[in-house]
Write a protein that holds these residues in place. Structure first.
Motif, PDB file in Angstrom:
ATOM      1  N   THR A  41       1.007  -1.205  -0.232  1.00  0.00           N
ATOM      2  CA  THR A  41      -0.339  -0.072  -0.246  1.00  0.00           C
ATOM      3  C   THR A  41       0.656   1.404   0.249  1.00  0.00           C
ATOM      4  OG1 THR A  41      -2.066   1.235   1.254  1.00  0.00           O
ATOM      5  CG2 THR A  41      -0.386  -0.185   2.590  1.00  0.00           C
ATOM      6  N   THR A  42       0.283   2.397   0.817  1.00  0.00           N
ATOM      7  CA  THR A  42       1.199   3.327   0.574  1.00  0.00           C
ATOM      8  C   THR A  42       1.574   4.051   2.243  1.00  0.00           C
ATOM      9  OG1 THR A  42      -0.188   4.541  -0.067  1.00  0.00           O
ATOM     10  CG2 THR A  42       1.234   3.744  -1.655  1.00  0.00           C
ATOM     11  N   TYR A  43       2.620   4.889   2.775  1.00  0.00           N
ATOM     12  CA  TYR A  43       2.180   5.571   3.754  1.00  0.00           C
ATOM     13  C   TYR A  43       2.278   7.279   3.401  1.00  0.00           C
ATOM     14  CZ  TYR A  43       7.422   6.461   4.020  1.00  0.00           C
ATOM     15  OH  TYR A  43       8.996   7.283   3.461  1.00  0.00           O
ATOM     16  N   SER A  44       1.835   7.433   4.324  1.00  0.00           N
ATOM     17  CA  SER A  44       2.119   8.960   4.077  1.00  0.00           C
ATOM     18  C   SER A  44       2.425   9.750   5.741  1.00  0.00           C
ATOM     19  CB  SER A  44       1.005   9.909   3.738  1.00  0.00           C
ATOM     20  OG  SER A  44       0.025  10.316   4.484  1.00  0.00           O
ATOM     21  N   ILE A  45       3.589  11.087   5.505  1.00  0.00           N
ATOM     22  CA  ILE A  45       3.745  11.298   7.215  1.00  0.00           C
ATOM     23  C   ILE A  45       3.735  12.659   6.925  1.00  0.00           C
ATOM     24  CG2 ILE A  45       5.114  12.171   9.116  1.00  0.00           C
ATOM     25  CD1 ILE A  45       6.698   9.138   8.268  1.00  0.00           C
ATOM     26  N   LYS A  46       2.976  13.911   7.890  1.00  0.00           N
ATOM     27  CA  LYS A  46       2.788  15.252   7.724  1.00  0.00           C
ATOM     28  C   LYS A  46       3.373  15.397   8.992  1.00  0.00           C
ATOM     29  CE  LYS A  46      -0.584  15.759   3.970  1.00  0.00           C
ATOM     30  NZ  LYS A  46      -1.464  17.162   3.080  1.00  0.00           N
ATOM     31  N   ASN A  97      -1.972  -8.997   8.704  1.00  0.00           N
ATOM     32  CA  ASN A  97      -2.734  -8.142   8.048  1.00  0.00           C
ATOM     33  C   ASN A  97      -2.799  -7.393   8.084  1.00  0.00           C
ATOM     34  OD1 ASN A  97      -0.306  -8.724   5.818  1.00  0.00           O
ATOM     35  ND2 ASN A  97      -2.123 -10.191   4.605  1.00  0.00           N
ATOM     36  N   GLY A  98      -4.252  -7.462   9.467  1.00  0.00           N
ATOM     37  CA  GLY A  98      -5.015  -7.585   9.723  1.00  0.00           C
ATOM     38  C   GLY A  98      -4.321  -6.373  11.360  1.00  0.00           C
ATOM     39  N   ILE A  99      -2.959  -6.011  11.571  1.00  0.00           N
ATOM     40  CA  ILE A  99      -2.653  -5.822  12.845  1.00  0.00           C
ATOM     41  C   ILE A  99      -1.004  -5.175  12.314  1.00  0.00           C
ATOM     42  CG2 ILE A  99      -1.995  -8.021  13.941  1.00  0.00           C
ATOM     43  CD1 ILE A  99      -2.464  -5.980  16.760  1.00  0.00           C
ATOM     44  N   ALA A 100      -0.286  -5.957  11.796  1.00  0.00           N
ATOM     45  CA  ALA A 100       0.710  -5.706  11.147  1.00  0.00           C
ATOM     46  C   ALA A 100       0.590  -3.246  11.360  1.00  0.00           C
ATOM     47  CB  ALA A 100       1.441  -6.214  11.014  1.00  0.00           C
ATOM     48  N   PRO A 101      -0.266  -3.207   9.842  1.00  0.00           N
ATOM     49  CA  PRO A 101      -0.133  -1.992   9.986  1.00  0.00           C
ATOM     50  C   PRO A 101       0.276  -0.554  10.420  1.00  0.00           C
ATOM     51  CG  PRO A 101      -1.184  -3.275   8.731  1.00  0.00           C
ATOM     52  CD  PRO A 101      -1.212  -4.117   9.500  1.00  0.00           C
ATOM     53  N   GLY A 102      -1.218  -1.023  11.623  1.00  0.00           N
ATOM     54  CA  GLY A 102      -1.602  -0.717  13.097  1.00  0.00           C
ATOM     55  C   GLY A 102       0.412  -0.503  14.059  1.00  0.00           C
ATOM     56  N   TYR A 103       0.536  -1.740  13.681  1.00  0.00           N
ATOM     57  CA  TYR A 103       1.595  -1.682  14.710  1.00  0.00           C
ATOM     58  C   TYR A 103       2.811  -0.882  14.314  1.00  0.00           C
ATOM     59  CZ  TYR A 103       5.493  -3.702  17.750  1.00  0.00           C
ATOM     60  OH  TYR A 103       7.010  -3.645  18.615  1.00  0.00           O
ATOM     61  N   ALA A 104       2.809  -0.457  13.232  1.00  0.00           N
ATOM     62  CA  ALA A 104       3.677   0.061  11.776  1.00  0.00           C
ATOM     63  C   ALA A 104       3.895   1.695  11.868  1.00  0.00           C
ATOM     64  CB  ALA A 104       3.883  -0.308  10.766  1.00  0.00           C
ATOM     65  N   VAL A 105       2.394   2.049  12.506  1.00  0.00           N
ATOM     66  CA  VAL A 105       2.076   3.776  12.844  1.00  0.00           C
ATOM     67  C   VAL A 105       3.024   3.382  14.204  1.00  0.00           C
ATOM     68  CG1 VAL A 105       0.064   5.142  13.161  1.00  0.00           C
ATOM     69  CG2 VAL A 105       0.215   3.319  10.750  1.00  0.00           C
ATOM     70  N   ILE A 142       0.130  10.346  10.542  1.00  0.00           N
ATOM     71  CA  ILE A 142       0.602   9.882   9.811  1.00  0.00           C
ATOM     72  C   ILE A 142      -0.225   7.974   9.333  1.00  0.00           C
ATOM     73  CG2 ILE A 142       2.328   6.811  10.170  1.00  0.00           C
ATOM     74  CD1 ILE A 142       3.635   8.590  13.278  1.00  0.00           C
ATOM     75  N   ASP A 143       0.343   8.213   8.532  1.00  0.00           N
ATOM     76  CA  ASP A 143      -1.062   7.840   7.301  1.00  0.00           C
ATOM     77  C   ASP A 143       0.341   5.740   6.903  1.00  0.00           C
ATOM     78  OD1 ASP A 143      -3.520   6.218   5.868  1.00  0.00           O
ATOM     79  OD2 ASP A 143      -3.473   7.669   5.554  1.00  0.00           O
ATOM     80  N   ILE A 144      -0.959   4.899   6.793  1.00  0.00           N
ATOM     81  CA  ILE A 144      -0.033   3.455   6.585  1.00  0.00           C
ATOM     82  C   ILE A 144      -1.589   3.199   6.287  1.00  0.00           C
ATOM     83  CG2 ILE A 144       0.843   1.732   7.175  1.00  0.00           C
ATOM     84  CD1 ILE A 144       2.631   2.480   8.616  1.00  0.00           C
ATOM     85  N   GLY A 157      -9.203   4.808  18.756  1.00  0.00           N
ATOM     86  CA  GLY A 157      -8.676   4.296  20.093  1.00  0.00           C
ATOM     87  C   GLY A 157      -7.024   4.830  20.404  1.00  0.00           C
ATOM     88  N   PRO A 158      -6.888   4.926  21.515  1.00  0.00           N
ATOM     89  CA  PRO A 158      -4.948   5.204  21.556  1.00  0.00           C
ATOM     90  C   PRO A 158      -4.295   4.541  20.838  1.00  0.00           C
ATOM     91  CG  PRO A 158      -5.999   3.233  23.045  1.00  0.00           C
ATOM     92  CD  PRO A 158      -6.870   3.634  22.373  1.00  0.00           C
ATOM     93  N   SER A 159      -4.585   3.491  19.900  1.00  0.00           N
ATOM     94  CA  SER A 159      -3.131   3.315  18.808  1.00  0.00           C
ATOM     95  C   SER A 159      -3.972   2.787  17.967  1.00  0.00           C
ATOM     96  CB  SER A 159      -2.529   1.936  19.665  1.00  0.00           C
ATOM     97  OG  SER A 159      -2.976   1.157  19.739  1.00  0.00           O
ATOM     98  N   SER A 160      -2.904   2.584  17.296  1.00  0.00           N
ATOM     99  CA  SER A 160      -3.335   2.005  16.217  1.00  0.00           C
ATOM    100  C   SER A 160      -3.483   0.713  15.803  1.00  0.00           C
ATOM    101  CB  SER A 160      -2.559   2.892  14.654  1.00  0.00           C
ATOM    102  OG  SER A 160      -3.283   4.309  14.089  1.00  0.00           O
TER     103      SER A 160
END
Length: 338
Positions: A27-32, A166-174, A191-193, A274-277
């Protein structure tokens, strides 16, 4: 992407804002970043992002034969298997959500996903029958997996058991990315992944970060509602676009681990704050499996900020917990900024 960071008003980028983006995890990521310290520029952000994403890839990628998760999946051992703290942390939390959701979230469900045609092989010629599903279900189940944090290790009770994050790793990466930015003394960021979004502080105009929730329809993307975040994360999980039709019946990409079948309820999408991705990533999937009725009951019991969007004959019907209303900047249906 089901959640979209809204562009700031005006033709020019707001003052003192840094922004980077790129491909990752299919997918893609972005950070502002707003009001970055003098020691942080776009190159600093890029280096930090690359390091975090490489760390996740080495540990949790199901496409790399040399990743930790691939080596664990290939191992026939049912003894404790030493892994990194990252991997143990993610699996441990995944198992917690599995227990709390009554098995609606399950990182061992990969064989069932593949059987229904949502894996790498694509849509099957013949759909699985009950006999095949029973055989596959014998190979899955969160109760067959254990995680230990000290020292970090995993253990499976069935040699054929495999995990898919796949259902949790992107959130942990954020979340790791947020920690890295905080270590750089960056306090105002989003942050968006792949639609997993976490925001802290305010944008360069001094406003709360605004995130558009996509309307859950097959047509071109458009906003359905807008939430505003500070030190919070948001994830959407939905049934639209990711499905196929066979003999007049729709088969969703979301598989209920408890039955082995694609979900068949009227829920079009669910939005979790919630409190975390890592939290919102996992719970969005779990509540999507449960559907709006059972999901709302559980979300209310846990006082979770959640909005369910049901697709009915005359359109979309949103239902939210009281906690969700706190974050709403623009309510559902218009999706227009005031």
């Amino acid at each position: 992407m089901a959640i979209v960071l809204l562009a700031l008003a005006g033709c020019e980028r707001a003052p003192r804002e840094l922004a980077i983006s790129g491909p990752t995890m299919g997918t893609t990521y972005s950070i502002k970043v707003a009001s970055a310290p003098d020691t942080v520029d776009a190159h600093t952000l890029r280096v930090a992002a690359d390091e975090v994403l490489a760390r996740i890839d080495r540990s949790m990628s199901g496409y790399r034969e040399d990743s930790e998760i691939s080596r664990f999946n290939a191992s026939p051992s049912t003894d404790w298997y030493e892994v990194s703290r990252d991997l143990a942390t993610v699996v441990d939390y995944a198992l917690e959500v599995s227990r709390e959701s009554g098995g609606a979230f399950d990182i061992t469900v990969g064989p069932l996903i593949a059987a229904w045609g949502f894996g790498a092989a694509g849509e099957p010629n013949d759909l699985p029958d009950e006999s095949q599903l029973a055989q596959l279900k014998a190979r899955v189940g969160h109760e067959k997996l254990q995680a230990r944090l000290d020292p970090p290790a995993l253990r499976k009770s069935a040699a054929a058991l495999q995990i898919d994050l796949n259902g949790i790793a992107p959130g942990y990466a954020v979340d790791l990315m947020a920690e890295r930015l905080q270590a750089l003394q960056v306090t105002q960021f989003v942050i968006d992944i792949g639609g997993e979004v976490r925001a802290q502080g305010r944008n360069a105009r001094g406003e709360l970060w605004r995130i558009a929730v996509e309307k859950p329809i097959d047509a071109e993307s458009e906003p359905y509602a807008i939430v505003q975040l500070d030190n919070a994360a948001v994830t959407t999980s939905g049934e639209y676009r990711h499905y196929y039709d066979r003999d007049g019946r729709r088969y969703s990409h979301t598989i209920d681990p408890r039955t082995g079948w694609p979900v068949q309820h009227s829920l079009a999408s669910v939005v979790v704050i919630g409190p975390s991705s890592m939290y919102t990533d996992a719970w969005a999937t779990a509540l999507n499996v449960l559907g709006s009725e059972a999901g709302l009951e559980l979300a209310q019991k846990r006082a979770m900020p959640v909005m369910f969007i049901d697709a009915v004959a005359n359109g979309l019907v949103p239902v939210a917990t009281p906690q969700f209303e706190f974050y709403v900047a623009v309510p559902p249906s218009t999706g227009k900024q005031p």
